[in-house]
Design a protein around this motif. Structure first.
Motif, PDB file in Angstrom:
ATOM      1  N   ALA A 474     -33.024  69.320 -21.506  1.00 36.31           N
ATOM      2  CA  ALA A 474     -32.315  68.862 -20.410  1.00 36.31           C
ATOM      3  C   ALA A 474     -30.762  69.123 -20.182  1.00 36.31           C
ATOM      4  CB  ALA A 474     -32.442  67.311 -20.240  1.00 36.31           C
ATOM      5  N   GLU A 475     -30.270  69.139 -21.387  1.00 35.65           N
ATOM      6  CA  GLU A 475     -28.791  69.487 -21.426  1.00 35.65           C
ATOM      7  C   GLU A 475     -28.793  71.238 -21.186  1.00 35.65           C
ATOM      8  OE1 GLU A 475     -25.018  69.761 -23.939  1.00 35.65           O
ATOM      9  OE2 GLU A 475     -26.000  68.322 -24.117  1.00 35.65           O
ATOM     10  N   VAL A 476     -29.451  71.843 -21.556  1.00 35.30           N
ATOM     11  CA  VAL A 476     -29.434  73.456 -21.175  1.00 35.30           C
ATOM     12  C   VAL A 476     -29.896  73.474 -19.766  1.00 35.30           C
ATOM     13  CG1 VAL A 476     -30.536  75.522 -21.809  1.00 35.30           C
ATOM     14  CG2 VAL A 476     -30.042  74.138 -23.560  1.00 35.30           C
ATOM     15  N   ARG A 477     -30.808  72.775 -19.345  1.00 33.72           N
ATOM     16  CA  ARG A 477     -31.295  73.050 -18.096  1.00 33.72           C
ATOM     17  C   ARG A 477     -29.994  72.595 -16.835  1.00 33.72           C
ATOM     18  NH1 ARG A 477     -35.578  68.971 -15.983  1.00 33.72           N
ATOM     19  NH2 ARG A 477     -33.745  67.500 -16.650  1.00 33.72           N
ATOM     20  N   GLY A 478     -29.227  71.964 -17.258  1.00 35.73           N
ATOM     21  CA  GLY A 478     -28.462  71.499 -16.521  1.00 35.73           C
ATOM     22  C   GLY A 478     -27.022  72.141 -16.642  1.00 35.73           C
ATOM     23  N   ILE A 486     -31.838  81.384 -18.944  1.00 33.32           N
ATOM     24  CA  ILE A 486     -32.178  80.627 -20.145  1.00 33.32           C
ATOM     25  C   ILE A 486     -32.300  79.011 -19.480  1.00 33.32           C
ATOM     26  CG2 ILE A 486     -30.843  79.465 -21.887  1.00 33.32           C
ATOM     27  CD1 ILE A 486     -31.707  82.294 -22.370  1.00 33.32           C
ATOM     28  N   ARG A 487     -31.648  78.658 -18.444  1.00 26.97           N
ATOM     29  CA  ARG A 487     -32.049  77.292 -17.638  1.00 26.97           C
ATOM     30  C   ARG A 487     -33.296  77.244 -17.310  1.00 26.97           C
ATOM     31  NH1 ARG A 487     -27.350  78.683 -15.008  1.00 26.97           N
ATOM     32  NH2 ARG A 487     -28.102  78.365 -12.767  1.00 26.97           N
TER      33      ARG A 487
END
Length: 500
Positions: A474-478, A486-487
């Motif tokens: 979730a952190e990477v997505r945001g 990558i997201r």
């Protein structure tokens, strides 16, 4: 990182990337059984004649000479005997049988009933068992790896199993999704189940469709394993050619080139397909706009089409010294001298370690890893790899294939500091495949450390996805400072169900 009817082998043994019989599939299986008996939990079983009583309650009368013939590769070893070894040695059900199934997958392109024949009788009892397993598959009830193993073996044992095509699609799509995110023996059992189901004409078509759907998703993070299934489907090789012709992404192109090289080595391409692939591979190899690893994969495909083995990038003396050092460490850890390991058996261990580290063909490396991991040498080999003070990519990759949860710290240490990016990426992929979990804080710190390198970031997202690290994903997505690809990878993992 994944056969024919009959016993373990029938007729001429299945060769595994060798020009002689010393390392064929039957010999590897015999070595695996003998090593587990010699260095198992009960030292009394190291003497073959003391096994007679232990076997008697499981198999009926067995003589020491029979055990010797099984363990020297003179006789093929039936499924019931391998199961008896598991029970006698206190190993989990499937520990040895999964490794044997994997041995038969290497360099083989024959899907269908397992070469390690389960000996089923197609009667009413077997039909009821299959009904129950199919009901659970289609009702989305949790399925263990051994359930998929049992279901697929029963499908091939009962003539004319019928399911409507939509049901086959539902079943194999679920199995493919679970296989893609499984680890260890859970992965091997599911892979073997898919291979078997390719022997059913309607299930085969459903698997090809499910693979095509997964690869067509540009966000898909699992591409090599699904494409490798197409090698075993003589009707689906055009799908591989199509992916090389019009790839979904550079990642799927690299994967398709690798898998086409494997299929070419197995003689899957001929005529127009081979000519098309040769033309495309030459074009990709000369395209300086493509990443170096993609161009190198195109060159390897050209070698495969010409039936030439790609050369490894390791000088022979250094390679031999590396293998010898690891073998000495593994043998020293379990004190092989006390129980009579022969020179031939030592050569087999050396061959397996060499394949694990240096063989270019991915299926050969996976086969070596499966046999080593199922042997008493797997853990000490992983210990030796984890102690390496100056890790190299091939050693890091090997640790990720045969290591256990206790080896995670060695790989985690490679995610920061001055470690080369290629080694850090390999360490992250290894963390995704090992049992256990890496702390969220470690993964997040590694993402921050490598935020400028897409290769390592993708591997870190893989590690987070395989262990269901939802907060990390979730952190990477945001994070807007990370590349869009990558997201998107993080979003794909967040939407992905995993096996129970």
């Amino acid at each position: 990182m994944s056969t024919s009817t009959g016993r373990v082998t029938s007729g001429r043994p299945n060769k595994i990337a060798d020009d002689d019989g010393r390392f064929d599939s039957r010999t590897r299986i015999a070595w695996l059984l003998r090593m587990n008996r010699l260095y198992g939990r009960d030292p009394d079983l190291a003497v073959a004649r003391r096994c007679v009583t232990a076997f008697a309650g499981r198999l009926g009368p067995v003589t020491p000479s029979q055990i010797s013939r099984w363990e020297n590769g003179v006789l093929p070893v039936p499924y019931r005997v391998i199961r008896a070894y598991e029970d006698m040695l206190g190993l989990p059900t499937g520990h040895l049988t999964a490794a044997v199934d994997t041995v038969h997958q290497v360099r083989s392109v024959r899907p269908g009933a397992p070469r390690l024949d389960r000996g089923f009788t197609a009667d009413a009892v077997l039909a009821r068992e299959l009904d129950d397993l199919l009901d659970r598959c289609l009702a989305d009830v949790p399925m263990r790896a051994v359930d998929w193993d049992g279901m697929s073996a029963r499908v091939l044992a009962i003539p004319h199993v019928y399911l409507p095509r939509p049901m086959w699609h539902t079943l194999v799509t679920r199995l493919l999704a679970e296989m893609s995110v499984a680890r260890g023996w859970d992965y091997h059992h599911r892979w073997e189940a898919l291979r078997r189901l390719q022997g059913h004409p309607v299930a085969r078509e459903a698997i090809a469709v499910a693979v095509a759907e997964m690869i067509a998703d540009p966000a898909s993070q699992i591409v090599v394993d699904p494409l490798m299934l197409l090698v075993h489907d003589r009707h689906a090789t055009q799908l591989l050619v199509d992916e090389v012709t019009a790839p979904t992404s550079e990642r799927t192109l690299r994967a398709a080139l690798d898998v086409c090289e494997l299929a070419a080595g197995a003689g899957r391409f001929g005529g127009a397909e081979a000519r098309t692939l040769e033309m495309l591979a030459r074009s990709h190899a000369a395209d300086e706009g493509l990443p170096a690893d993609v161009r190198r994969a195109a060159v390897d495909l050209l070698s495969g089409l010409a039936r030439k083995r790609p050369t490894t990038r390791k000088t022979a003396p250094d390679r031999a010294e590396t293998v010898a050092g690891l073998v000495r460490s593994a043998e020293g850890a379990i004190d092989v001298a006390t129980r009579g390991t022969s020179v031939t058996e030592n050569r087999m261990l050396s061959r397996l370690v060499d394949e694990l580290l240096f063989t270019p063909q991915v299926d050969v490396r996976l086969g070596a890893a499966a046999v080593l991991a199922a042997s008493p040498f797997g853990a000490p080999l992983a210990d030796a790899l984890a102690r390496d003070p100056s890790p190299r990519r091939e050693r890091t990759a090997a640790l990720g294939m045969i290591g256990g949860a206790q080896h995670r710290p060695a790989l985690e240490a490679l995610l920061v500091g001055r470690t080369p990016h290629a080694v850090s990426a390999q360490a992250a992929f290894g963390l995704g495949n090992l049992p256990g979990h890496t702390g969220h804080a470690v993964l997040v710190a590694a993402v921050h450390h490598h935020r400028g390198n897409e290769e390592v970031l993708r591997a870190l997202v893989y590690a987070a996805g395989m262990q269901r690290a939802t907060p990390v994903l979730a952190e990477v997505r945001g994070r807007p400072d990370l590349p869009p690809e990558i997201r998107a990878a993080a979003r794909w993992w967040l939407a992905r169900p995993g096996p129970e």
